[in-house]
Design a protein around this motif. Structure first.
Motif, PDB file in Angstrom:
ATOM      1  N   ASP A  31       0.698  -1.238  -0.048  1.00  0.00           N
ATOM      2  CA  ASP A  31      -0.002  -0.215   0.096  1.00  0.00           C
ATOM      3  C   ASP A  31       0.805   1.286   0.019  1.00  0.00           C
ATOM      4  N   ARG A  54      -0.562   4.565   1.948  1.00  0.00           N
ATOM      5  CA  ARG A  54      -0.258   4.532   3.207  1.00  0.00           C
ATOM      6  C   ARG A  54       1.266   4.329   3.662  1.00  0.00           C
ATOM      7  N   ALA A 108     -11.431  -5.889   1.985  1.00  0.00           N
ATOM      8  CA  ALA A 108     -11.511  -4.603   3.124  1.00  0.00           C
ATOM      9  C   ALA A 108     -10.257  -4.759   4.124  1.00  0.00           C
ATOM     10  N   HIS A 125      -7.509  -1.802   4.990  1.00  0.00           N
ATOM     11  CA  HIS A 125      -7.229  -1.337   6.232  1.00  0.00           C
ATOM     12  C   HIS A 125      -6.192  -1.712   7.012  1.00  0.00           C
ATOM     13  N   SER A 182      -3.587  -3.700   9.238  1.00  0.00           N
ATOM     14  CA  SER A 182      -2.531  -3.182  10.310  1.00  0.00           C
ATOM     15  C   SER A 182      -2.346  -4.362  11.191  1.00  0.00           C
ATOM     16  N   LEU A 215      -5.590  -5.118  13.066  1.00  0.00           N
ATOM     17  CA  LEU A 215      -7.112  -5.427  12.434  1.00  0.00           C
ATOM     18  C   LEU A 215      -7.112  -6.786  12.605  1.00  0.00           C
ATOM     19  N   GLU A 251     -10.836  -3.069  14.543  1.00  0.00           N
ATOM     20  CA  GLU A 251      -9.404  -2.767  14.965  1.00  0.00           C
ATOM     21  C   GLU A 251      -9.700  -2.106  16.270  1.00  0.00           C
ATOM     22  N   LEU A 301     -11.869   1.130  14.407  1.00  0.00           N
ATOM     23  CA  LEU A 301     -12.293   0.774  13.179  1.00  0.00           C
ATOM     24  C   LEU A 301     -13.316  -0.253  13.327  1.00  0.00           C
ATOM     25  N   VAL A 351     -15.821  -2.274  10.281  1.00  0.00           N
ATOM     26  CA  VAL A 351     -16.158  -2.466   8.936  1.00  0.00           C
ATOM     27  C   VAL A 351     -17.018  -3.432   8.628  1.00  0.00           C
ATOM     28  N   GLN A 391     -14.272   5.216  13.736  1.00  0.00           N
ATOM     29  CA  GLN A 391     -14.685   5.203  12.443  1.00  0.00           C
ATOM     30  C   GLN A 391     -15.271   3.882  12.101  1.00  0.00           C
ATOM     31  N   VAL A 429     -16.779   1.906   8.327  1.00  0.00           N
ATOM     32  CA  VAL A 429     -16.562   1.777   7.007  1.00  0.00           C
ATOM     33  C   VAL A 429     -17.552   0.770   6.607  1.00  0.00           C
TER      34      VAL A 429
END
Length: 180
Positions: free
Chosen positions: A16, A19, A46, A50, A52, A55, A71, A80, A82, A101, A103
């Protein structure tokens, strides 16, 4: 007798560049008996977007209290949340109250109809981002699904490519709602 989940294993290599995140993840994905391979692959996508070290896959379909991915920080607070598919507004508003957050990755041909019904109901969800994956792209990703997968994901300048063997699918997500 209840049907059991089918276990999928994936080695997912992520580059990525947007990021600055580069890693390989060994994923174990439990496919619920009612879940399609297309949905499994959207969950993998997904995860890649995202990724990490913290996650992880949640129980998703199997548990109304957990998302498809999440996460958490070291205090167990959800950073996070999702969701994959077309969740209802109550579930999303509850998630927005529990996470910094949220998503949603919608997919399939009925996404437009779902979003038209949800859009006005989710105006007050300030931490919510909704992304649609066009159905032809999600169906192309579905073809990569197998019990043992080797996948590569490259992300650069908002462009996403997922590869398996000598096959590559370009994914062009459509942002339907931004946080704020």
């Amino acid at each position: 007798m209840a049907l059991k989940s089918t276990i999928y294993k994936a080695e997912l290599t992520i580059s990525d560049m947007d990021r600055g995140y580069y890693a390989t993840h060994a994923l174990t994905i439990a496919r619920h008996p009612s879940e399609t391979e297309e949905r499994v692959m959207i969950r993998v996508l997904a995860f890649a977007l995202h990724a990490s070290e913290r996650l992880e896959f949640g129980k998703g379909i199997s548990d109304s209290e957990e998302p498809d991915l999440w996460e958490k920080d070291y205090t167990d607070a959800v950073q996070l949340w999702v969701e994959v598919g077309q969740p209802d507004d109550r579930r999303l508003l509850k998630a927005c109250g529990r996470s910094e957050q949220v998503v949603v990755y919608s997919y399939a041909s009925a996404s437009d109809v779902w979003w038209k019904a949800m859009n006005s109901r989710l105006d007050r969800a300030k931490v919510l981002k909704v992304i649609n994956i066009p159905s032809e792209q999600s169906q192309a990703l579905e073809k990569f699904a197998s019990r043992n997968m080797q996948l590569q994901c490259t992300i650069q300048d908002g462009q996403i490519w997922i590869s398996s063997g000598d096959q590559t699918v370009e994914v062009q997500p459509e942002v339907l709602k931004q946080p704020g």
